[in-house]
Scaffold this active site. Structure first.
Site, PDB file in Angstrom:
ATOM      1  N   TYR A  53     -24.840  -8.426  23.599  1.00  0.00           N
ATOM      2  CA  TYR A  53     -24.910  -8.073  25.026  1.00  0.00           C
ATOM      3  C   TYR A  53     -23.789  -7.091  25.370  1.00  0.00           C
ATOM      4  O   TYR A  53     -24.028  -6.027  25.947  1.00  0.00           O
ATOM      5  CB  TYR A  53     -24.778  -9.346  25.860  1.00  0.00           C
ATOM      6  CG  TYR A  53     -24.935  -9.147  27.351  1.00  0.00           C
ATOM      7  CD1 TYR A  53     -26.161  -8.788  27.905  1.00  0.00           C
ATOM      8  CD2 TYR A  53     -23.861  -9.364  28.216  1.00  0.00           C
ATOM      9  CE1 TYR A  53     -26.305  -8.638  29.279  1.00  0.00           C
ATOM     10  CE2 TYR A  53     -24.004  -9.216  29.586  1.00  0.00           C
ATOM     11  CZ  TYR A  53     -25.225  -8.856  30.114  1.00  0.00           C
ATOM     12  OH  TYR A  53     -25.368  -8.707  31.474  1.00  0.00           O
ATOM     13  N   LYS A  74     -32.031  -3.839  22.267  1.00  0.00           N
ATOM     14  CA  LYS A  74     -33.016  -2.768  22.471  1.00  0.00           C
ATOM     15  C   LYS A  74     -33.107  -2.335  23.936  1.00  0.00           C
ATOM     16  O   LYS A  74     -33.168  -1.148  24.240  1.00  0.00           O
ATOM     17  CB  LYS A  74     -34.396  -3.212  21.963  1.00  0.00           C
ATOM     18  CG  LYS A  74     -34.492  -3.121  20.445  1.00  0.00           C
ATOM     19  CD  LYS A  74     -35.767  -3.722  19.918  1.00  0.00           C
ATOM     20  CE  LYS A  74     -36.959  -2.825  20.131  1.00  0.00           C
ATOM     21  NZ  LYS A  74     -38.182  -3.388  19.480  1.00  0.00           N
ATOM     22  N   ASP A 105     -41.116  -5.004  34.558  1.00  0.00           N
ATOM     23  CA  ASP A 105     -40.529  -6.175  33.902  1.00  0.00           C
ATOM     24  C   ASP A 105     -41.470  -6.608  32.781  1.00  0.00           C
ATOM     25  O   ASP A 105     -42.679  -6.554  32.947  1.00  0.00           O
ATOM     26  CB  ASP A 105     -40.378  -7.323  34.935  1.00  0.00           C
ATOM     27  CG  ASP A 105     -39.258  -8.281  34.585  1.00  0.00           C
ATOM     28  OD1 ASP A 105     -39.350  -8.904  33.505  1.00  0.00           O
ATOM     29  OD2 ASP A 105     -38.302  -8.405  35.368  1.00  0.00           O
ATOM     30  N   ASN A 106     -40.906  -7.057  31.647  1.00  0.00           N
ATOM     31  CA  ASN A 106     -41.778  -7.612  30.602  1.00  0.00           C
ATOM     32  C   ASN A 106     -41.869  -9.136  30.702  1.00  0.00           C
ATOM     33  O   ASN A 106     -42.526  -9.777  29.891  1.00  0.00           O
ATOM     34  CB  ASN A 106     -41.304  -7.199  29.201  1.00  0.00           C
ATOM     35  CG  ASN A 106     -39.953  -7.781  28.845  1.00  0.00           C
ATOM     36  OD1 ASN A 106     -39.344  -8.476  29.645  1.00  0.00           O
ATOM     37  ND2 ASN A 106     -39.495  -7.517  27.637  1.00  0.00           N
ATOM     38  N   SER A 124     -32.699  -6.792  31.359  1.00  0.00           N
ATOM     39  CA  SER A 124     -31.952  -7.322  30.196  1.00  0.00           C
ATOM     40  C   SER A 124     -31.861  -8.841  30.313  1.00  0.00           C
ATOM     41  O   SER A 124     -31.666  -9.354  31.424  1.00  0.00           O
ATOM     42  CB  SER A 124     -30.515  -6.779  30.152  1.00  0.00           C
ATOM     43  OG  SER A 124     -29.835  -7.334  29.036  1.00  0.00           O
ATOM     44  N   ARG A 145     -26.459 -20.915  32.475  1.00  0.00           N
ATOM     45  CA  ARG A 145     -25.186 -20.533  33.082  1.00  0.00           C
ATOM     46  C   ARG A 145     -24.602 -21.708  33.853  1.00  0.00           C
ATOM     47  O   ARG A 145     -25.303 -22.650  34.222  1.00  0.00           O
ATOM     48  CB  ARG A 145     -25.368 -19.311  33.965  1.00  0.00           C
ATOM     49  CG  ARG A 145     -25.493 -18.079  33.080  1.00  0.00           C
ATOM     50  CD  ARG A 145     -25.349 -16.840  33.873  1.00  0.00           C
ATOM     51  NE  ARG A 145     -26.637 -16.397  34.323  1.00  0.00           N
ATOM     52  CZ  ARG A 145     -26.907 -15.128  34.604  1.00  0.00           C
ATOM     53  NH1 ARG A 145     -25.998 -14.204  34.481  1.00  0.00           N
ATOM     54  NH2 ARG A 145     -28.095 -14.781  35.022  1.00  0.00           N
ATOM     55  N   ALA A 167     -27.007  -1.217  35.415  1.00  0.00           N
ATOM     56  CA  ALA A 167     -26.331  -2.508  35.597  1.00  0.00           C
ATOM     57  C   ALA A 167     -25.467  -2.762  34.380  1.00  0.00           C
ATOM     58  O   ALA A 167     -25.944  -3.184  33.333  1.00  0.00           O
ATOM     59  CB  ALA A 167     -27.369  -3.610  35.746  1.00  0.00           C
TER      60      ALA A 167
END
Ligand code: UDP
Length: 313
Positions: free
Chosen positions: A147, A93, A33-34, A77, A188, A116
């Site tokens: 997206y 990206k 994970d970044n 993402s 969300r 996913a």
């Protein structure tokens, strides 16, 4: 030696739940994970496990994992509309270059790769409920295009690796999913409504609130993903709870469950916001013997507990 699985986006909402599941199934888990939308707090409880490794890395750059790999699950993402509006280039990206890197790694290791994908590949759907053979209604240059098109490209590239290189691939189209570890500020509707209700603020419904969504509890989704990975089906598969609800009804439900005295107020509808969404899950039922076990109310219980701690401390 335990079989090794790489989970990109492993510190995110879905990724971290997948890490839990694969550890419980006896795998060695590498989470990558970044941390631009993921959070180490989601995997803190795993850091001491000798079968768990965390790699702080952006999967859009060359990915290296030493040793053998059985499976790759590509879940990295930004995934909420406000996140991918803030980070449109990173979103494109990770869906394109990130997927390419993971597919290359899968090919080099002889690993099976699951991506996913999303109900967003159907865009603002003109067919209802959505079945896997519907091609969708996406605006490529609208705000959600970054997206939606990244995910559509991701599916196409994955199928190309499958047909051209014979790579073992799986594609899950994920519908709106909720549960503990969603980010409170991801914009969300579920975290927004719950945190507003708990803080005594009015609930912000966008548009007239008549648009629909179908919400899946995270444990159901993880079970479906696990079954799909182990199945032999290579086409895209919808996973979601077909119980559809309007945003207005959902707001009323959250007010009832939290005992909040707040009202629902209305704000402008974001551009290209899908008017309706509900999965047709007959394919998942047939090939995976899967259907959701948790009702929305059952899933909302642990979710509310989680958010109550976050909001009220
Ligand atoms: N929404 C809303 N209020 C909010 C956040 C979202 O009414 O504070 C609406 C949004 O316009 C959409 C639905 O809720 O119609 C679901 O939005 P979300 O961002 O959760 O996910 P989406 O399904 O649109 O990707």
């Amino acid at each position: 030696m335990k079989k090794k699985v790489l989970i990109t986006g492993g510190a995110g909402f879905l990724g971290s739940h997948l890490c839990d599941r694969f550890l419980a199934e006896g795998y060695h888990v590498v989470a990558m994970d970044n941390l631009i939308t993921g959070d180490l707090a989601n995997i803190e409880h795993l850091l001491k496990d000798k079968d768990f490794e965390f790699h702080h890395h952006d999967v859009s750059k060359f990915v290296h994992v030493p040793g053998e790999l059985e499976y790759i699950l590509h879940f990295a993402s930004p995934a909420s509309p406000i996140d991918y509006l803030k980070m449109p280039i990173q979103t494109m990206k990770v869906g394109s270059l990130g997927t390419h890197n993971c597919l290359g790694l899968a090919k080099a290791k002889g690993a099976r790769m699951l991506i996913a994908s999303t109900s967003e590949v159907y865009g603002d759907p003109l067919v209802h409920p959505q079945k896997e053979d519907y091609w969708g209604n996406v605006n490529p240059v609208g705000p959600r295009g970054v997206y939606d098109e990244a995910k559509r490209f991701q599916e196409a590239l994955t199928m190309a690796y499958h047909t051209f290189h014979g790579l073992e691939t799986r594609i899950v189209r994920i519908f709106n999913t909720f549960g503990p570890r969603m980010r409170l500020d991801d914009g969300r509707v579920l975290p927004a409504f719950i945190s507003q209700a708990l803080r005594g603020e009015d609930l912000t419904a966008f548009g007239d609130g008549t648009q629909t969504r179908s919400f899946t509890y995270v444990d159901d989704l993880v079970e479906g993903i696990y079954r799909l990975l182990l199945s032999d089906y290579t086409g895209p598969v919808n996973l979601g709870n077909p119980e559809e609800i309007t945003i207005n009804e959902f707001g009323e439900e959250i007010l009832r469950l939290t005992g909040s005295k707040s009202k629902i107020i209305y704000q402008p509808l974001p551009k290209d916001d899908p008017k309706q969404r509900k999965p047709d899950i007959s394919l998942a039922k047939e090939i995976l013997d899967w259907e959701p076990k948790f009702s929305r109310a059952e899933g909302l219980k642990p979710t509310l507990e989680y958010f109550t701690k976050k909001v009220l401390g």
